[in-house]
Design an enzyme around this catalytic site. Structure first.
Site, short mmCIF file in Angstrom:
data_model
loop_
_atom_site.label_atom_id
_atom_site.label_comp_id
_atom_site.label_asym_id
_atom_site.label_seq_id
_atom_site.Cartn_x
_atom_site.Cartn_y
_atom_site.Cartn_z
N LYS A 167 -48.92 27.45 41.12
CA LYS A 167 -49.31 27.77 42.35
C LYS A 167 -48.71 28.87 43.10
CE LYS A 167 -51.72 24.82 43.75
NZ LYS A 167 -53.22 24.75 43.57
N ILE A 201 -59.27 15.48 47.98
CA ILE A 201 -59.58 16.55 49.15
C ILE A 201 -60.86 17.03 48.91
CG2 ILE A 201 -58.63 18.75 50.01
CD1 ILE A 201 -55.88 17.93 49.00
N THR A 237 -59.77 14.62 37.09
CA THR A 237 -59.16 13.84 37.90
C THR A 237 -59.77 13.21 38.97
OG1 THR A 237 -58.22 15.74 39.04
CG2 THR A 237 -57.07 14.86 37.38
N ASP A 289 -37.98 17.60 41.74
CA ASP A 289 -38.39 17.28 43.19
C ASP A 289 -37.61 18.09 44.06
OD1 ASP A 289 -40.45 15.47 42.79
OD2 ASP A 289 -38.99 13.72 43.22
N ASP A 320 -66.29 22.98 34.08
CA ASP A 320 -64.86 23.21 34.00
C ASP A 320 -64.33 24.60 34.50
OD1 ASP A 320 -62.17 23.69 33.12
OD2 ASP A 320 -62.43 21.82 31.79
N ILE A 321 -63.43 24.66 35.30
CA ILE A 321 -63.28 26.37 35.75
C ILE A 321 -62.53 26.96 34.55
CG2 ILE A 321 -62.98 25.50 38.25
CD1 ILE A 321 -59.92 25.15 37.72
N VAL A 337 -47.43 9.44 46.21
CA VAL A 337 -46.59 8.40 46.66
C VAL A 337 -47.21 7.31 47.67
CG1 VAL A 337 -45.44 9.76 48.51
CG2 VAL A 337 -44.13 7.87 47.51
N TYR A 357 -45.68 23.22 37.64
CA TYR A 357 -46.75 23.38 38.64
C TYR A 357 -46.52 24.22 39.76
CZ TYR A 357 -49.36 21.76 42.54
OH TYR A 357 -50.38 21.29 43.61
N SER A 400 -46.93 23.41 48.87
CA SER A 400 -45.51 23.50 49.19
C SER A 400 -44.76 23.48 48.24
CB SER A 400 -45.23 22.34 50.10
OG SER A 400 -45.29 21.02 49.45
#
Length: 321
Positions: A149, A13, A36, A283, A57-58, A189, A145, A122
C-alpha cells in the site's frame, strides 16, 4: 453525468460505491474478478442501463485498458486486503496490490482519465508511534500488505509528477458497514465479532483487547470518494488523505458496543463470554487519524461516529443473517 470505473466494485467498499454513484445518475463500470467480491453485491444493478460489469483481473493489462475506455474517474478499490493474508502469501499480495495497481495507473494515463482516486491504507503508518496519525509522518511498514500500500502511494506520486495524472489517495482506517463479509479466514474484526455473537460463540480478541482503532463507517468513506471526485482545489491533487472519524476505540470497548447493539435484537447475546488470545503478527497497537487535512482541503465532515455506524451495520447484518 460522469463515467466512473470502480475496480473491485463487487467487494464491500466497491459495491457501496457502485450503488451510491448509480443512484446519483452516473455511469458506473465495475471491474472485478470475484476473488474476494460477490456477484450478489451487485446483482440488483445488472439491469441498470448505466451499469456495466467487466469480469476480469487487474493483473491483466489488456483488461485494464478495456475497463478505462471513455472513463472520467477511476475509483481503484481492487486489492487483496488483510495483513495475515499478506504474511501467509506475500507473492500474490504483491502481484495484485502492486503490479495490478501499476497496470491500472498506466492504463488510466494512456486513456487520459481525468483523475485516479485510490484506496490507500492506514497500515502505511507502520511502526510510527505518533498519535494522531498525520499524513506526512509515517514509519516503517510492519507487513507485506503495508509495503504494497505504501508502494501504491509512491507510484501515484511519480505518475502525478512525471505524467501529470491527477491522483488522490484515501488512507482508509478500519472501514466497516453493510455488505462487509463476516466469513472466511481474513474477515475484518467487526463483521467477524458480529457473526460470532449472533451465533452465541465467543469472539477471540488478539491480545488483552486494549489495542485501539479508528473504526470508520462506510458512508464516511463514500463521502470522501465523492469529495475526491468533485474537488477543484489544486492542493487536493497528488497527495493522500486520512479517511476516518478521528476517534479511537479499543477492542474491549468495541465488543461492549456490539453486544449492547445486538442485545436489542436478542437479549442472550449480552451474556456471551469473550476469549483473549495472543497478539497477532504485523498488528499496529494503536490507530487514530487526524482528519484536519481532509476537512481543510476537501471539506470532509464525517456524518457517522462509531456508535451510529454500528447501529446501522447491526440492522443490516440482522436482516441478512
Amino acid at each position: 453525468m460522469y463515467s466512473i470505473l470502480i475496480t473491485g466494485g463487487a467487494g464491500f467498499i466497491g459495491s457501496n460505491l457502485c450503488e451510491f454513484f448509480l443512484n446519483k445518475g452516473h455511469r458506473v463500470t465495475c471491474l472485478d474478478n470475484f476473488a474476494t467480491g460477490f456477484k450478489d453485491n451487485i446483482s440488483s444493478y445488472l439491469d441498470n442501463a448505466n451499469f456495466t460489469l467487466i469480469e476480469g483481473d487487474i493483473r491483466n493489462f489488456e483488461t485494464c485498458l478495456v475497463a478505462v475506455k471513455n472513463v472520467d474517474f477511476v475509483l481503484h478499490q481492487a486489492a487483496l486486503g488483510s495483513v495475515p493474508r499478506s504474511i501467509k502469501d506475500p507473492i500474490t499480495s504483491n502481484e495484485v496490490n502492486v503490479s495490478g495497481f501499476l497496470n491500472m495507473l498506466e492504463a488510466s494515463r494512456l486513456a487520459k482519465v481525468k483523475r485516479f482516486i485510490y484506496a490507500a491504507s492506514s497500515s502505511t503508518y507502520g511502526d510510527s508511534e505518533s498519535l494522531p496519525k498525520v499524513e506526512e509522518v509515517i514509519g516503517n511498514p510492519l507487513s507485506p500488505y503495508a509495503v504494497t500500500k505504501y508502494v501504491n502511494e509512491l507510484y501515484a506520486s511519480v505518475y502525478g509528477k512525471i505524467y501529470g495524472l491527477e491522483t488522490i489517495g484515501l488512507r482508509y482506517f478500519n472501514v466497516f458497514g453493510r455488505r462487509q463479509d463476516p466469513n472466511g479466514a481474513y474477515a475484518a474484526v467487526i463483521p467477524l465479532f458480529v457473526k460470532k455473537l449472533m451465533s452465541y460463540e465467543s469472539p477471540i480478541v488478539n491480545g488483552d483487547g486494549n489495542f485501539s482503532r479508528d473504526f470508520t463507517y462506510i458512508d464516511n468513506v463514500i463521502q470522501m470518494n465523492e469529495l475526491a471526485i468533485e474537488t477543484s482545489n489544486p492542493l487536493a491533487l497528488n497527495t493522500v488523505f486520512n479517511t476516518a472519524v478521528g476517534d479511537r476505540t479499543t477492542l474491549n470497548d468495541l465488543l461492549t458496543i456490539l453486544k449492547r447493539a445486538l442485545s436489542k435484537y436478542d437479549e442472550k447475546i449480552a451474556d456471551v463470554p469473550i476469549i483473549h488470545g495472543p497478539n497477532r503478527a504485523g498488528d499496529i497497537p494503536h490507530s487514530l487519524a487526524s482528519i484536519d487535512k481532509a476537512k481543510a482541503i476537501l471539506g470532509y465532515n464525517p456524518q457517522y461516529k462509531l456508535s451510529e455506524g454500528i447501529e446501522e451495520a447491526i440492522e443490516w447484518y440482522w436482516k441478512n443473517s
